[in-house]
Design a protein around this motif. Structure first.
Motif, PDB file in Angstrom:
ATOM      1  N   ALA A  51     -31.154  -2.321  48.581  1.00 19.86           N
ATOM      2  CA  ALA A  51     -31.577  -3.569  47.939  1.00 19.86           C
ATOM      3  C   ALA A  51     -31.118  -3.641  46.486  1.00 19.86           C
ATOM      4  N   ALA A  52     -31.231  -2.539  45.755  1.00 21.10           N
ATOM      5  CA  ALA A  52     -30.844  -2.537  44.340  1.00 21.10           C
ATOM      6  C   ALA A  52     -29.347  -2.760  44.186  1.00 21.10           C
ATOM      7  N   GLU A  53     -28.545  -2.125  45.034  1.00 17.66           N
ATOM      8  CA  GLU A  53     -27.090  -2.277  44.944  1.00 17.66           C
ATOM      9  C   GLU A  53     -26.660  -3.690  45.327  1.00 17.66           C
ATOM     10  N   LYS A  54     -27.355  -4.279  46.300  1.00 21.52           N
ATOM     11  CA  LYS A  54     -27.062  -5.674  46.650  1.00 21.52           C
ATOM     12  C   LYS A  54     -27.339  -6.601  45.470  1.00 21.52           C
ATOM     13  N   SER A  55     -28.460  -6.354  44.782  1.00 18.00           N
ATOM     14  CA  SER A  55     -28.804  -7.182  43.623  1.00 18.00           C
ATOM     15  C   SER A  55     -27.749  -7.068  42.534  1.00 18.00           C
ATOM     16  N   ILE A  56     -27.285  -5.850  42.289  1.00 12.30           N
ATOM     17  CA  ILE A  56     -26.273  -5.623  41.247  1.00 12.30           C
ATOM     18  C   ILE A  56     -24.980  -6.348  41.604  1.00 12.30           C
ATOM     19  N   LEU A  57     -24.549  -6.221  42.853  1.00 18.39           N
ATOM     20  CA  LEU A  57     -23.306  -6.859  43.274  1.00 18.39           C
ATOM     21  C   LEU A  57     -23.431  -8.386  43.230  1.00 18.39           C
ATOM     22  N   THR A  58     -24.541  -8.902  43.730  1.00 11.21           N
ATOM     23  CA  THR A  58     -24.735 -10.358  43.755  1.00 11.21           C
ATOM     24  C   THR A  58     -24.803 -10.935  42.350  1.00 11.21           C
ATOM     25  N   SER A  59     -25.413 -10.208  41.429  1.00 13.01           N
ATOM     26  CA  SER A  59     -25.612 -10.737  40.074  1.00 13.01           C
ATOM     27  C   SER A  59     -24.436 -10.467  39.145  1.00 13.01           C
ATOM     28  N   SER A  60     -23.480  -9.627  39.530  1.00  9.41           N
ATOM     29  CA  SER A  60     -22.410  -9.228  38.615  1.00  9.41           C
ATOM     30  C   SER A  60     -21.598 -10.424  38.125  1.00  9.41           C
ATOM     31  N   ALA A  61     -21.194 -11.320  39.040  1.00 11.10           N
ATOM     32  CA  ALA A  61     -20.424 -12.496  38.628  1.00 11.10           C
ATOM     33  C   ALA A  61     -21.279 -13.437  37.794  1.00 11.10           C
ATOM     34  N   VAL A  97      -8.051 -11.750  43.168  1.00 11.40           N
ATOM     35  CA  VAL A  97      -7.157 -10.835  43.898  1.00 11.40           C
ATOM     36  C   VAL A  97      -7.678  -9.407  43.826  1.00 11.40           C
ATOM     37  N   LEU A  98      -8.090  -8.981  42.637  1.00 12.86           N
ATOM     38  CA  LEU A  98      -8.563  -7.597  42.471  1.00 12.86           C
ATOM     39  C   LEU A  98      -9.843  -7.337  43.260  1.00 12.86           C
ATOM     40  N   THR A  99     -10.736  -8.323  43.340  1.00 13.21           N
ATOM     41  CA  THR A  99     -11.963  -8.101  44.113  1.00 13.21           C
ATOM     42  C   THR A  99     -11.650  -7.856  45.584  1.00 13.21           C
ATOM     43  N   ALA A 100     -10.608  -8.517  46.090  1.00 14.36           N
ATOM     44  CA  ALA A 100     -10.260  -8.374  47.509  1.00 14.36           C
ATOM     45  C   ALA A 100      -9.774  -6.972  47.845  1.00 14.36           C
ATOM     46  N   PHE A 101      -9.289  -6.250  46.830  1.00 16.54           N
ATOM     47  CA  PHE A 101      -8.759  -4.910  47.087  1.00 16.54           C
ATOM     48  C   PHE A 101      -9.549  -3.818  46.363  1.00 16.54           C
ATOM     49  N   ALA A 102     -10.793  -4.115  46.011  1.00 11.44           N
ATOM     50  CA  ALA A 102     -11.644  -3.129  45.341  1.00 11.44           C
ATOM     51  C   ALA A 102     -11.864  -1.914  46.241  1.00 11.44           C
ATOM     52  N   PRO A 103     -11.669  -0.699  45.708  1.00  7.38           N
ATOM     53  CA  PRO A 103     -11.780   0.502  46.548  1.00  7.38           C
ATOM     54  C   PRO A 103     -13.217   0.933  46.827  1.00  7.38           C
ATOM     55  N   ASP A 104     -14.162   0.536  45.969  1.00  6.88           N
ATOM     56  CA  ASP A 104     -15.559   0.923  46.187  1.00  6.88           C
ATOM     57  C   ASP A 104     -16.475  -0.093  45.514  1.00  6.88           C
ATOM     58  N   LEU A 105     -17.774   0.147  45.641  1.00  5.50           N
ATOM     59  CA  LEU A 105     -18.752  -0.806  45.135  1.00  5.50           C
ATOM     60  C   LEU A 105     -18.591  -1.079  43.656  1.00  5.50           C
ATOM     61  N   TRP A 106     -18.439  -0.046  42.842  1.00  7.19           N
ATOM     62  CA  TRP A 106     -18.483  -0.235  41.401  1.00  7.19           C
ATOM     63  C   TRP A 106     -17.240  -0.930  40.874  1.00  7.19           C
ATOM     64  N   TRP A 107     -16.091  -0.701  41.491  1.00  7.24           N
ATOM     65  CA  TRP A 107     -14.915  -1.484  41.125  1.00  7.24           C
ATOM     66  C   TRP A 107     -15.110  -2.951  41.509  1.00  7.24           C
ATOM     67  N   LEU A 108     -15.735  -3.184  42.643  1.00  8.28           N
ATOM     68  CA  LEU A 108     -16.007  -4.555  43.057  1.00  8.28           C
ATOM     69  C   LEU A 108     -16.961  -5.235  42.077  1.00  8.28           C
ATOM     70  N   VAL A 109     -17.974  -4.514  41.629  1.00  8.36           N
ATOM     71  CA  VAL A 109     -18.909  -5.054  40.638  1.00  8.36           C
ATOM     72  C   VAL A 109     -18.170  -5.415  39.352  1.00  8.36           C
ATOM     73  N   ILE A 110     -17.279  -4.534  38.884  1.00 10.25           N
ATOM     74  CA  ILE A 110     -16.527  -4.787  37.643  1.00 10.25           C
ATOM     75  C   ILE A 110     -15.633  -6.019  37.782  1.00 10.25           C
ATOM     76  N   PHE A 111     -14.896  -6.092  38.884  1.00 10.48           N
ATOM     77  CA  PHE A 111     -13.992  -7.219  39.075  1.00 10.48           C
ATOM     78  C   PHE A 111     -14.760  -8.537  39.242  1.00 10.48           C
ATOM     79  N   ARG A 112     -15.899  -8.485  39.923  1.00 13.10           N
ATOM     80  CA  ARG A 112     -16.728  -9.688  40.058  1.00 13.10           C
ATOM     81  C   ARG A 112     -17.292 -10.113  38.696  1.00 13.10           C
ATOM     82  N   PHE A 113     -17.647  -9.147  37.865  1.00  9.54           N
ATOM     83  CA  PHE A 113     -18.127  -9.446  36.522  1.00  9.54           C
ATOM     84  C   PHE A 113     -17.058 -10.175  35.712  1.00  9.54           C
ATOM     85  N   LEU A 114     -15.820  -9.667  35.754  1.00  8.53           N
ATOM     86  CA  LEU A 114     -14.724 -10.284  35.009  1.00  8.53           C
ATOM     87  C   LEU A 114     -14.384 -11.664  35.575  1.00  8.53           C
ATOM     88  N   LEU A 115     -14.443 -11.802  36.885  1.00  9.62           N
ATOM     89  CA  LEU A 115     -14.262 -13.116  37.498  1.00  9.62           C
ATOM     90  C   LEU A 115     -15.334 -14.079  37.006  1.00  9.62           C
TER      91      LEU A 115
END
Length: 445
Positions: A51-61, A97-115
């Motif tokens: 649940a916590a990781e979902k919240s972080i990912l959803t809220s990053s952007a 583009v970078l979010t589509a090829f994120a290798p793990d959760l935390w890279w996806l969070v970073i790219f979503r934040f920048l997006l």
């Protein structure tokens, strides 16, 4: 430098073009913020998210959009509408583009934040540009069409989710990649737009403003006409983009109003809509298609609500529209909160009614009031501040909702959001002004 005196087929055609290209950016906002909700069940299953990781990912952007709105809205008043209008689309393309090829959760969070930074920037830029090119009679409809396109983007997110499901493990990555394709198309057309003549006049660049107006209308305004509409041209560049000015004099109440109602709308809407697939999932026995279809129905009714509001805003008015919107949202949430062990169809219907009401006023007038209630030299800054405050509400809603559900259950969480809706209703009843059929200069005279 307004276009109210140049109402012609040529001018109206250009105004529609500006609105369409601005709406393209807002469409991307709706798509990119919603697509993560569509993809979340698949991402969570692949990476085993809690649940916590979902919240972080959803809220990053959304966190990124908070920063983008408050910082780049300020830069838009300083350096111009067009420059930031194009730059923020580049962020959409690159980071999607970078979010589509994120290798793990935390890279996806970073790219979503920048997006998200690009997403946040586009709100004040697009809304400001549309309002400054629009005439007073059609400004409400043109500006609210931006809000409608946000919800169109949300609906398309669910359609893309359905179409990419057969791709299996690559499905969620394909969903995110589609956003980059949309952004590239919009970017190609945005580079053709001119700078806002109102911004040019406010910065003392009268000759360029006359050139832009002539290009748009086919009629060259006189030097005296341009200078007569220049509000303190010598001081405007030095005074532009100062947040402190938003809390002085009459601007204080206007700032509190737009920030207040948008905060309440965003808290309630994002808290629920970003988790609609997650809420419905337990009622579908793990059927991804049923989850996406049910959530898509809710999104479609949200789009319908925005279209209804778009067609009422210039006739019925801003004030009655936004009050009715919050009243309907609050009532729907109260009914949901009072219902124990609801059926799937009941949930879909009530969520649909809630977003229909919320989007008919609060979800589209957030593109109108902030651009109408602030003068040219503070317009993008004020819109950016309101956007960033709304993002605080979005973040609270996204983070709080799943944790409240986990701790106390759906009903308690829904009562909290009903209280937020009621707060928005009271703010609108006591503070919402009526601005229809008035030019931006008249509103800020």
């Amino acid at each position: 430098m307004n276009l109210d005196h140049y109402d012609s087929a040529r001018t109206r055609k250009f105004q529609r073009k500006v609105t369409l290209l601005s709406a393209g950016g807002v469409f991307l906002d709706g798509f990119d913020l919603t697509i993560i909700a569509v993809a979340m069940p698949m991402i969570a299953g692949e990476w085993g998210l809690g649940a916590a990781e979902k919240s972080i990912l959803t809220s990053s952007a959304i966190i990124g959009s908070f920063i983008g709105a408050v910082s780049l809205g300020n830069l838009t008043d300083r350096f111009g509408r067009k420059a930031m209008y194009i730059i923020d689309l580049l962020a959409f393309v690159l980071f999607a583009v970078l979010t589509a090829f994120a290798p793990d959760l935390w890279w996806l969070v970073i790219f979503r934040f920048l997006l998200g930074i690009g997403i946040g920037a586009d709100y004040p830029i697009s809304a400001t540009l549309v309002s400054e090119f629009a005439s007073k009679k059609g400004r409400g409809r043109l500006s609210t069409s931006l809000g409608a396109m946000w919800f169109a983007g949300a609906v398309v997110a669910y359609l893309v989710g359905l179409l990419t499901l057969p791709l299996g493990d690559f499905a969620w990555r394909a969903m995110l990649l589609v956003g980059a394709i949309f952004a590239l198309i919009v970017f190609a057309f945005r580079v053709t737009l001119p700078e806002s003549p109102r911004w040019l006049v406010a910065h003392g660049r009268h000759q360029e403003a006359r050139d832009v107006v002539e290009k748009i209308t086919g009629v060259r305004p006189s030097r005296d006409e341009v200078q007569a509409e220049a509000a303190e041209p010598a001081q405007a560049p030095a005074q532009a983009a100062r947040l402190v000015s938003l809390f002085k004099g009459r601007q204080r109440n206007r700032t509190l109003f737009v920030c207040g109602f948008w905060f309440c709308y965003a808290t309630a809407y994002y808290g629920i809509s970003m988790y609609t697939p997650t809420i419905l999932a337990p009622f579908t026995q793990g059927n991804h298609v049923a989850v996406i279809v049910g959530s898509g129905i809710v999104a479609v009714l949200g789009l319908v609500g925005s279209v209804i509001g778009m067609n009422l805003v210039d006739s019925w008015g801003r004030r009655p529209l936004i009050i009715t919107s919050f009243a309907g949202l609050t009532a729907s949430l109260v009914v949901l909160a009072m219902t124990v062990n609801p059926h799937l169809i009941f949930l879909i219907v009530l969520f649909s009614i809630a977003v229909l009401f919320s989007n008919s006023g609060g979800g589209i007038l957030n593109f109108v009031y902030p651009t109408e209630l602030f003068p040219t030299e503070l317009r993008a800054t004020g819109s950016g501040l309101a956007t960033s405050v709304s993002r605080i509400g979005s973040i609270l809603g996204v983070i709080a909702f799943p944790n409240m559900v986990a701790a106390w259950g759906n009903n308690v969480a829904l009562w909290v959001f009903a209280a937020v809706g009621l707060s928005g209703l009271l703010i609108c009843v006591f503070m919402a002004p009526e601005t229809k059929n008035r030019s931006l200069e008249e509103i800020n005279a």
